[in-house]
Design a protein around this motif. Structure first.
Motif, PDB file in Angstrom:
ATOM      1  N   HIS A 178       0.823  -1.201   0.000  1.00 11.40           N
ATOM      2  CA  HIS A 178       0.000   0.000   0.000  1.00 11.40           C
ATOM      3  C   HIS A 178       0.866   1.265   0.000  1.00 11.40           C
ATOM      4  CE1 HIS A 178      -3.463   2.352   2.193  1.00 11.40           C
ATOM      5  NE2 HIS A 178      -2.914   3.050   1.215  1.00 11.40           N
ATOM      6  N   HIS A 179       1.657   1.460   1.011  1.00  9.52           N
ATOM      7  CA  HIS A 179       2.469   2.675   1.138  1.00  9.52           C
ATOM      8  C   HIS A 179       3.774   2.620   0.350  1.00  9.52           C
ATOM      9  CE1 HIS A 179      -0.383   4.302   3.958  1.00  9.52           C
ATOM     10  NE2 HIS A 179      -0.289   3.219   4.725  1.00  9.52           N
ATOM     11  N   PRO A 180       4.475   1.477   0.264  1.00  9.80           N
ATOM     12  CA  PRO A 180       5.688   1.440  -0.564  1.00  9.80           C
ATOM     13  C   PRO A 180       5.454   1.826  -2.022  1.00  9.80           C
ATOM     14  CG  PRO A 180       5.669  -0.451   0.898  1.00  9.80           C
ATOM     15  CD  PRO A 180       4.340   0.240   1.059  1.00  9.80           C
TER      16      PRO A 180
ATOM     17  N   GLY B 251       3.403   4.097  -2.950  1.00  5.04           N
ATOM     18  CA  GLY B 251       3.033   5.504  -2.990  1.00  5.04           C
ATOM     19  C   GLY B 251       1.564   5.764  -3.276  1.00  5.04           C
ATOM     20  N   LEU B 252       0.682   4.851  -2.852  1.00  5.42           N
ATOM     21  CA  LEU B 252      -0.750   5.002  -3.097  1.00  5.42           C
ATOM     22  C   LEU B 252      -1.453   5.578  -1.874  1.00  5.42           C
ATOM     23  CD1 LEU B 252      -1.448   1.553  -4.814  1.00  5.42           C
ATOM     24  CD2 LEU B 252      -1.353   3.780  -5.948  1.00  5.42           C
ATOM     25  N   ASP B 253      -2.349   6.538  -2.105  1.00  3.31           N
ATOM     26  CA  ASP B 253      -3.196   6.971  -1.002  1.00  3.31           C
ATOM     27  C   ASP B 253      -4.308   5.944  -0.809  1.00  3.31           C
ATOM     28  OD1 ASP B 253      -4.941   7.417  -3.100  1.00  3.31           O
ATOM     29  OD2 ASP B 253      -4.875   9.599  -2.974  1.00  3.31           O
ATOM     30  N   ASP B 254      -5.206   6.189   0.151  1.00  2.00           N
ATOM     31  CA  ASP B 254      -6.231   5.184   0.449  1.00  2.00           C
ATOM     32  C   ASP B 254      -7.158   4.940  -0.740  1.00  2.00           C
ATOM     33  OD1 ASP B 254      -5.137   4.961   2.931  1.00  2.00           O
ATOM     34  OD2 ASP B 254      -6.704   6.083   3.985  1.00  2.00           O
TER      35      ASP B 254
ATOM     36  N   PHE C  26      -5.248   3.033  -3.421  1.00  2.00           N
ATOM     37  CA  PHE C  26      -5.066   1.637  -3.015  1.00  2.00           C
ATOM     38  C   PHE C  26      -6.361   0.851  -3.223  1.00  2.00           C
ATOM     39  CE2 PHE C  26      -5.417  -1.549   0.455  1.00  2.00           C
ATOM     40  CZ  PHE C  26      -4.408  -2.413   0.035  1.00  2.00           C
TER      41      PHE C  26
ATOM     42  N   SER D 188      -8.111  -3.193   4.893  1.00  3.90           N
ATOM     43  CA  SER D 188      -6.899  -2.804   5.616  1.00  3.90           C
ATOM     44  C   SER D 188      -6.526  -1.351   5.356  1.00  3.90           C
ATOM     45  CB  SER D 188      -5.726  -3.708   5.209  1.00  3.90           C
ATOM     46  OG  SER D 188      -5.396  -3.518   3.837  1.00  3.90           O
ATOM     47  N   GLY D 189      -7.048  -0.757   4.270  1.00  2.95           N
ATOM     48  CA  GLY D 189      -6.741   0.634   3.946  1.00  2.95           C
ATOM     49  C   GLY D 189      -7.758   1.635   4.461  1.00  2.95           C
TER      50      GLY D 189
ATOM     51  N   ALA E 271     -10.739   3.381   1.118  1.00  2.00           N
ATOM     52  CA  ALA E 271     -10.190   2.331   0.265  1.00  2.00           C
ATOM     53  C   ALA E 271     -11.223   1.249  -0.003  1.00  2.00           C
ATOM     54  CB  ALA E 271      -8.946   1.721   0.917  1.00  2.00           C
TER      55      ALA E 271
ATOM     56  N   TYR F 151      -2.129  -1.230 -11.572  1.00  2.00           N
ATOM     57  CA  TYR F 151      -1.363  -0.192 -10.866  1.00  2.00           C
ATOM     58  C   TYR F 151      -1.053   0.968 -11.810  1.00  2.00           C
ATOM     59  CZ  TYR F 151       2.542   2.059  -8.420  1.00  2.00           C
ATOM     60  OH  TYR F 151       3.380   2.974  -7.809  1.00  2.00           O
TER      61      TYR F 151
END
Length: 361
Positions: A184-186, A188-191, A194, A214-215, A219, A354
């Motif tokens: 999710h964060h690696p 570079g996506l916001d909620d 994601f 989980s987001g 999300a 993605y």
């Protein structure tokens, strides 16, 4: 000497026809619900497939599964699957799809088209038998086990091909529940991004919910909306495959033709050499009708909840029946190839979706 039969025993004829298999499928659904309660990370539908496969290989049960229970289990894999897909239409509303926006809709269409054609082409290159390449492609690109079941019905695929494809798609979709939140964060996506990525790349609706939650709520909302857009595409896809399946397949000779019309493991979509499935199968028409009904806003919330619960139970029973058709020794012969296809398709849909999210955000 005359043997007397107890009156109660005489009043209880042995179960015949579909009854033994349907009873076993019901027990399998109950066991799948129990597994989900004990281990919430394991979706009910995934547990149903796994339990069906296990039942087909347990020494004390496999003879029953492959014998007396086979007609009922095959019927569950066909008719209950179709009914569950019809009820899936109540999860989709026209307003939901229209609210996504043109860019997101275009992204979803591109993801589905590229994953479908790419997976099918690679599966054919790998030499997968029967309809496995087509079934895996539709499962990954559209909506997991439901798409595999629907396309398998329309194409008249062998039960073993459907079961193997369902097993692969559910396995990879389950792995996504654990893997995608870590990215999710690696990445570079916001909620919201994601959620759209999850909705565009994960297979079954339940797996999408389990992964996206989980987001957070944003999300989850985005994931479900994008996923429902993919579900809508099931109808035109199945209609197109049904149209292609109307062309009679070439058979090498009389022996093959007879085997094809009387194979016990066949899905039953073709009843003879001249039989052709309809362009739009009845269950797909029902699916579209349910979407239209949901879009009117006239269906009460309680009825929608009841339909969701019924859909889960029907699909679980159908997937237990399909899982029981898996024959592991046969799968081993193509296991490496189908596993390679599953991994490649997983990377493909994750990468394409993605890129699509980055371009449309």
């Amino acid at each position: 000497m005359t043997l007397r039969t107890h009156p109660r025993a005489a009043a209880r004829p042995p179960l015949r026809g579909d009854a033994p298999g349907l009873l076993l499928a019901c027990l399998g659904v109950a066991a799948a619900l129990g597994v989900h309660q004990l281990v919430p990370a394991v979706p009910r539908l995934t547990a149903a497939v796994m339990l069906g496969t296990a039942a087909a290989h347990l020494p004390g049960l496999r003879t029953f599964v492959r014998g007396a229970a086979r007609p009922g289990l095959s019927m569950a894999g066909r008719r209950l699957m179709r009914t569950g897909i019809v009820l899936l239409g109540l999860a989709v509303g026209a307003d939901d799809v229209l609210g996504l926006g043109g860019a997101t809709v275009a992204m979803v269409l591109a993801v589905v088209a590229l994953t479908l054609t790419g997976t099918w082409w690679l599966g054919r290159r790998l030499g997968l038998p029967g309809d496995q390449a087509l079934l895996v492609a539709t499962g990954y690109s559209v909506c997991g086990a439901s798409a595999v079941g629907a396309v398998g019905q329309a194409a008249g695929s062998e039960e073993e091909d459907i079961a193997a494809s369902v097993a692969l798609v559910t396995l990879c979709g389950t792995l996504a529940i654990a893997v995608l939140p870590l990215l999710h964060h690696p990445l570079g996506l916001d909620d919201a991004g994601f959620g759209r990525w999850v909705g565009a790349s994960v297979h079954d609706v339940g797996q999408v919910v389990a992964t996206a939650q989980s987001g957070g709520p944003v999300a989850l909302r985005e994931a479900v909306l994008v996923k429902l857009m993919r579900v809508v595409l099931l109808a035109p896809l199945v209609a197109g495959i049904g149209l292609a399946a109307r062309r009679p397949r070439r058979r090498p000779g009389p022996a093959k033709e007879g085997a094809a019309t009387g194979t016990p493991g066949a899905s039953g979509a073709r009843s003879g050499p001249g039989a052709r499935p309809p362009v739009v199968p009845l269950f797909v028409a029902g699916f579209l009708l349910m979407i239209a009904l949901r879009s009117t806003g006239a269906v009460p919330a309680g009825a929608l909840t009841l339909a969701t619960d019924a859909r889960e139970l029907l699909l679980a029973a159908a997937l237990f029946g399909l899982g029981s058709a898996v024959h592991l020794p046969t799968m081993v012969r193509t296991g490496g190839r189908i596993a390679a296809l599953g991994l490649a398709s997983w990377v493909m849909i994750a990468g394409v979706s993605y890129a699509g999210v980055l371009l449309t955000t």
